[in-house]
Design an enzyme around this catalytic site. Structure first.
Site, PDB file in Angstrom:
ATOM      1  N   GLY A 103      48.993 -14.747   8.928  1.00 46.71           N
ATOM      2  CA  GLY A 103      47.582 -14.765   8.579  1.00 46.71           C
ATOM      3  C   GLY A 103      47.413 -15.085   7.156  1.00 46.71           C
ATOM      4  O   GLY A 103      48.275 -14.836   6.316  1.00 46.71           O
ATOM      5  N   ARG A 167      52.142 -18.146  13.669  1.00 52.42           N
ATOM      6  CA  ARG A 167      52.670 -16.923  13.977  1.00 52.42           C
ATOM      7  C   ARG A 167      54.032 -16.938  14.778  1.00 52.42           C
ATOM      8  O   ARG A 167      54.399 -15.754  15.321  1.00 52.42           O
ATOM      9  CB  ARG A 167      51.356 -16.147  14.576  1.00 52.42           C
ATOM     10  CG  ARG A 167      50.604 -15.774  13.814  1.00 52.42           C
ATOM     11  CD  ARG A 167      49.407 -14.898  14.454  1.00 52.42           C
ATOM     12  NE  ARG A 167      48.188 -14.759  13.440  1.00 52.42           N
ATOM     13  CZ  ARG A 167      48.112 -13.852  12.423  1.00 52.42           C
ATOM     14  NH1 ARG A 167      49.037 -12.941  12.330  1.00 52.42           N
ATOM     15  NH2 ARG A 167      47.059 -13.696  11.812  1.00 52.42           N
ATOM     16  N   ASP A 198      56.793  -8.741   8.980  1.00 53.32           N
ATOM     17  CA  ASP A 198      57.381  -9.175  10.158  1.00 53.32           C
ATOM     18  C   ASP A 198      58.104 -10.444   9.475  1.00 53.32           C
ATOM     19  O   ASP A 198      59.378 -10.711   9.789  1.00 53.32           O
ATOM     20  CB  ASP A 198      56.526  -9.434  11.230  1.00 53.32           C
ATOM     21  CG  ASP A 198      56.315  -8.645  12.231  1.00 53.32           C
ATOM     22  OD1 ASP A 198      57.100  -7.321  12.094  1.00 53.32           O
ATOM     23  OD2 ASP A 198      55.712  -8.624  13.197  1.00 53.32           O
ATOM     24  N   LYS A 224      53.066 -11.160   1.147  1.00 48.13           N
ATOM     25  CA  LYS A 224      51.783 -11.928   1.369  1.00 48.13           C
ATOM     26  C   LYS A 224      51.035 -10.795   2.481  1.00 48.13           C
ATOM     27  O   LYS A 224      51.662 -10.558   3.557  1.00 48.13           O
ATOM     28  CB  LYS A 224      51.953 -13.101   1.814  1.00 48.13           C
ATOM     29  CG  LYS A 224      50.420 -13.574   2.524  1.00 48.13           C
ATOM     30  CD  LYS A 224      50.551 -14.389   3.984  1.00 48.13           C
ATOM     31  CE  LYS A 224      50.786 -13.286   5.115  1.00 48.13           C
ATOM     32  NZ  LYS A 224      50.879 -13.756   6.227  1.00 48.13           N
ATOM     33  N   THR A 225      49.816 -10.419   2.292  1.00 46.73           N
ATOM     34  CA  THR A 225      49.087  -9.982   3.519  1.00 46.73           C
ATOM     35  C   THR A 225      47.646  -9.205   2.654  1.00 46.73           C
ATOM     36  O   THR A 225      47.803  -8.530   1.780  1.00 46.73           O
ATOM     37  CB  THR A 225      49.672  -8.900   4.228  1.00 46.73           C
ATOM     38  OG1 THR A 225      48.559  -8.239   5.008  1.00 46.73           O
ATOM     39  CG2 THR A 225      50.454  -7.771   3.554  1.00 46.73           C
ATOM     40  N   ILE A 226      46.689  -9.570   3.259  1.00 50.15           N
ATOM     41  CA  ILE A 226      45.451  -8.962   2.693  1.00 50.15           C
ATOM     42  C   ILE A 226      45.392  -7.372   3.078  1.00 50.15           C
ATOM     43  O   ILE A 226      44.609  -6.883   2.335  1.00 50.15           O
ATOM     44  CB  ILE A 226      44.177  -9.718   3.278  1.00 50.15           C
ATOM     45  CG1 ILE A 226      43.950  -9.531   4.714  1.00 50.15           C
ATOM     46  CG2 ILE A 226      44.147 -11.194   2.631  1.00 50.15           C
ATOM     47  CD1 ILE A 226      42.632  -9.777   5.015  1.00 50.15           C
ATOM     48  N   ASP A 227      46.215  -7.043   4.011  1.00 48.54           N
ATOM     49  CA  ASP A 227      46.049  -5.791   4.639  1.00 48.54           C
ATOM     50  C   ASP A 227      46.641  -4.627   3.599  1.00 48.54           C
ATOM     51  O   ASP A 227      46.557  -3.549   3.744  1.00 48.54           O
ATOM     52  CB  ASP A 227      47.040  -5.650   5.967  1.00 48.54           C
ATOM     53  CG  ASP A 227      46.115  -6.212   7.245  1.00 48.54           C
ATOM     54  OD1 ASP A 227      44.958  -6.818   6.931  1.00 48.54           O
ATOM     55  OD2 ASP A 227      46.612  -6.430   8.314  1.00 48.54           O
ATOM     56  N   ARG A 441      39.636 -13.654   3.854  1.00 50.04           N
ATOM     57  CA  ARG A 441      41.046 -14.219   3.863  1.00 50.04           C
ATOM     58  C   ARG A 441      41.308 -15.656   3.369  1.00 50.04           C
ATOM     59  O   ARG A 441      42.446 -15.752   2.739  1.00 50.04           O
ATOM     60  CB  ARG A 441      41.672 -14.593   5.366  1.00 50.04           C
ATOM     61  CG  ARG A 441      41.325 -13.234   6.209  1.00 50.04           C
ATOM     62  CD  ARG A 441      42.179 -13.396   7.638  1.00 50.04           C
ATOM     63  NE  ARG A 441      41.841 -14.753   8.174  1.00 50.04           N
ATOM     64  CZ  ARG A 441      42.507 -14.787   9.347  1.00 50.04           C
ATOM     65  NH1 ARG A 441      43.415 -14.109   9.873  1.00 50.04           N
ATOM     66  NH2 ARG A 441      42.573 -16.118   9.973  1.00 50.04           N
TER      67      ARG A 441
END
Lengths: 565, 565
Positions: A103, A167, A198, A224-227, A441
């Protein structure tokens, strides 16, 4: 006072081939960001050498990780330090590939810019290939050569559209073979994988595979990840989290002032973050909502949906007594995944719906266990229907499609109605639902994310240039001025544990969940009672690129750094 | 790098009494806005006098308006011009009330600040009362005296929470009587009504009533609404429109880059604006979406829901052929109100549901006219249910609750499925729905709205000080630097027409709809075909208060000013 716009023609292929900024029109703010100067940590601005630390282990089950990564396990962390001799790395010209995986997160383009600029600055004559559409681009050898002209329109811009993402995973022996073929065909010295947990696990498998087969291609990961759920001591934060949380918090702050001005709505705001509730926690720290549900806490104290509903209802009642018939409530996207009884119900439903006919009379419901049946009956009708009807191609209930915020509004309404009839609640309740996700995002990255990403990319270039593989680019000391940031790489195997799947051990980088003993949660927990009753709303306002707050970093990172110090 | 926050204690009463910024915590950006300097038009900075224009008429049916406003009809516009003699207005100390009416719009607090500062600067010793909770505050005489300390924390801040707003109207003879009693009790020289078309109509009725009864209280209106549908030559824009559109456009821009990066979603974005589609049009001009539906056009060419669905589906198909399986579509909140056949269906449903039993077999449907029955069957099931089930206390279908964006996604899906089977569509379609509304009503006002509102308020003070009544504060020449803005007042009766309701003429300020011959729509119409197929997305980014684009005004205003010039 007029708005000017500029047209860029960065790509050379047709629009369908280049979904990027081919002949894009830019707003003034976008244009101004293009030339925003990116400071580098001092160590990257001067000659440096790489110093290895001591042998690493794994986050869990080191013996299994060692077996899964015989060629990489135990690699020491690498740290960049100033060097007297000019020129770091070799004189070799490099061929490097880069891929965006998973994402979107604000700042991805700057990681690529960082790699590119490193090569320009320190390994002149090198080539950078961008694999298109994520890992599938590696397997299919779909790529574009990234030039100065191609990259320029993406500097400090949001989105992943420079080369797009995907993905897919490189998992099967055949897929590894395809990746190998691409690496050989392009004569790649290195590959940078920009992704989440992942994707970085995948990056490490690829590095192991290449080394095992004596393919020269080295692999470096970027967090990387906004989460915000990919982090550890050496990698204090994943990029994109800062920007996304600030965008959501701008919206939440606006909704708060609206709630207070109107005085008649409860705004239920669902925020992205399926696995971990970092975004929700960070937004709470930025804005001080009346109620915040943190999935990890719900799971830890084994709350039921009824418990969550009652908690919200209790606060609504208390506020009603004080004359406040409004409020703001934050909910993590993954909430219902954290509730054990809901997971149980969904598992049973998947089973029943796969095998049985759902009869109108509801006899099928008898097949649910007692507790699940009660929970099903407790759910609002719309949610019941959603659970029954919307299933994925495998016949499974689509949890992601459940609008948790609307479900909670309905459940709170029902509970308040009950209390009204019992005479214990006299207020008014009107719920408004929101979901903030896609808005965050691809925003223009904050100054922090812009700079952090650029350093991550620059560092990835340096690590590859120094012959490193299987590391994740690590930039630290983020609470200090950029000049003092530390730069290095951490063994991806050191972040790993194993999970047993289909009777086999699978390596995984464990997601960093919200720690209930961590500084951010403790700060939140110490204040939430006050926030519930008194209105301590803060409106962070829109992200500024110049002036006040433009260089602030998020509360989560700040508190975690403070707790470490 | 840490975020600092400041606590203000502006009010003196208890929190329950003061829902405003009592002991509020401020973000850095909020704090920085507090001291943002507000430039005044030159004419307000120096001695001025008021020059009356020539007798005014009405927007329509002047004879009826003259009858309804015997004391006010025909008032000339007032224009402030530089004066040689120092001191404008009388030396009298004034007692002024101010009220916020209707929905929130960014900048309301600055109108109040402007009135306050005018009184401080030019009528020292005057008193400003803020009526709490909208017009009800006037009728119930619920007010707070606004002091420098009380107002300070609200300067340049979003929201209406300083004194809150309300949707009550002063309509019946008894309510006029209550307003009169308050005016007498507080010995009010003037009242400023900050509101939309309805509220300004009400302001004029109040002014007429006071004058008719020889009550000394004068009334001045101020043009507020994010919807942008209160405007005319003298009042080029309503405040809040600029900020709200920029907030929505920030989000739309982000979603666009996400769409392009992901390549697999059609984002359907519903935007506030029930009566007019100005917000949707402005956001389209700011961001260049693939499809924009303008309600006024749908109504003008008498489109059916099927026509709208087909239009969207056609573009989706064309884009699919070019390899684009993504896009962004803007829809005005009021869309279905613009579709004649939908209005007809709803009218029939209201009738049927009020009198008949809805039988399972669907016999009740036979009572619908042919066309309505066809339309009903064309609607997705979820919408059918919503129409049947969700009714207001009067038994009427709640059109406002219909999520138009979700309805359109379902209808487009169905149509595409049909075309797929016919072999005329081969793409992929996944819809994502958004509603941007509450996020934009209370944001920190842009520099434009901050300055414009301050001037509107300052001008309202000047008009009252000069003995004017029944005018709307009018600030013009907005395309020029602030120093050159013109300041005056326009007779509210000049904006009015009549509507026949229950056999009586009612005065109304006609909502300014999107003009299909106007410059903003024409610019949009000239570009939309290109936007549909080529991706010309613009991402305006977050509102900036310093630096690039921070002083830009919105496209609608700019184009309308350009067309006038």
């Amino acid at each position: 006072m007029s708005s000017s716009s500029v047209i860029y023609n960065g790509g050379k292929s047709s629009p369908a081939e280049t979904p990027g900024r081919f002949a894009s029109v830019y707003s003034e703010v976008q244009t101004s960001r293009l030339n925003h100067p990116l400071p580098l940590p001092s160590v990257l601005k001067n000659p440096f050498k790489i110093v290895d630390g001591s042998r690493s282990s794994a986050a869990g089950n080191p013996d299994e990780i060692a077996k899964l990564f015989p060629n990489l396990f135990g690699q020491p962390p690498a740290m960049l330090v100033p060097s007297d001799s000019a020129g770091s790395g070799s004189d070799q010209k490099l061929k490097i590939g880069v891929v965006l995986s998973g994402g979107q997160a604000p700042g991805g383009h700057n990681v690529i810019s960082g790699i590119f600029d490193y090569l320009q600055d320190c390994a002149k004559g090198s080539t950078l290939y961008g694999f298109r559409g994520g890992p599938a681009g590696i397997m299919k050898c779909k790529y574009v050569e990234l030039t100065s002209e191609f990259i320029y329109p993406y500097r400090n811009q949001g989105g992943f559209d420079m080369i797009c993402s995907g993905r897919d995973k490189i998992e099967t022996p055949e897929q590894f073979k395809q990746a190998e073929e691409t690496a050989l065909k392009l004569d790649l010295d290195g590959l940078v994988v920009i992704g989440g947990d992942d994707s970085n696990t995948n990056a490490c498998l690829l590095a192991e595979n290449f080394r095992g087969k004596n393919v020269k291609t080295h692999v470096i990961g970027c967090p990387k990840t906004i989460d915000g759920d990919l982090k550890c001591k050496e990698v204090p934060t994943s990029f994109g989290f800062d920007t996304a949380c600030k965008i959501y918090s701008e919206m939440i702050g606006n909704v708060m002032i609206d709630a207070r001005s109107t005085g008649k709505y409860y705004h239920f705001v669902r925020l992205m973050g399926r696995a971990a509730s970092h975004i929700t926690l960070e937004c709470a720290l930025q804005t001080h909502p009346n109620i915040t549900i943190i999935g990890e806490e719900v799971a830890a104290v084994k709350q039921t949906l009824k418990n969550v509903t009652d908690y919200i209802t209790d606060v609504v009642c208390k506020r009603g007594e004080l004359g406040y018939n409004y409020g703001v409530i934050l909910i993590p996207e993954g909430l219902i995944d954290f509730i054990p009884e809901v997971q149980q119900l969904i598992a049973e439903l998947n089973e029943i719906l796969a095998h049985d006919v759902v009869d109108e009379a509801g006899l099928w419901k008898k097949k649910l266990r007692n507790q699940s049946q009660q929970l099903f009956d407790f759910l609002p009708q719309a949610i019941q229907e959603q659970l029954m009807l919307e299933r994925d191609p495998h016949g499974n209930v689509q949890v992601a499609k459940i609008e948790t915020e609307k479900m909670l509004i309905q459940m709170v309404e029902t509970e308040l109605e009950k209390r009204k009839q019992e005479g214990t609640y006299k207020g008014q309740f009107k719920g408004q639902s929101h979901f903030f996700g896609y808005e965050g995002r691809c925003g223009l990255p904050t100054n922090f994310d812009s700079t952090y990403c650029y350093a991550l990319g620059y560092a990835a270039g340096a690590l590859l240039h120094s012959g490193k593989t299987g590391l994740i680019s690590s930039v630290g000391n983020l609470g200090a001025p950029v000049e003092e940031w530390t730069v290095g790489g951490t063994a991806l195997t050191a972040l790993m544990d194993v999970e047993r799947r289909h009777g086999k051990f699978k390596p995984v980088i464990k997601k960093a969940m919200v720690e209930l003993e961590g500084a951010p949660f403790r700060k939140f927990a110490s204040m939430r009672e006050e926030w519930a009753i008194k209105n301590r709303y803060i409106s962070p306002g829109p992200i500024q690129f110049i002036g006040p707050a433009s260089n602030d970093i998020n509360h989560t990172l700040l508190l975690e750094l403070g707790a470490q110090a």
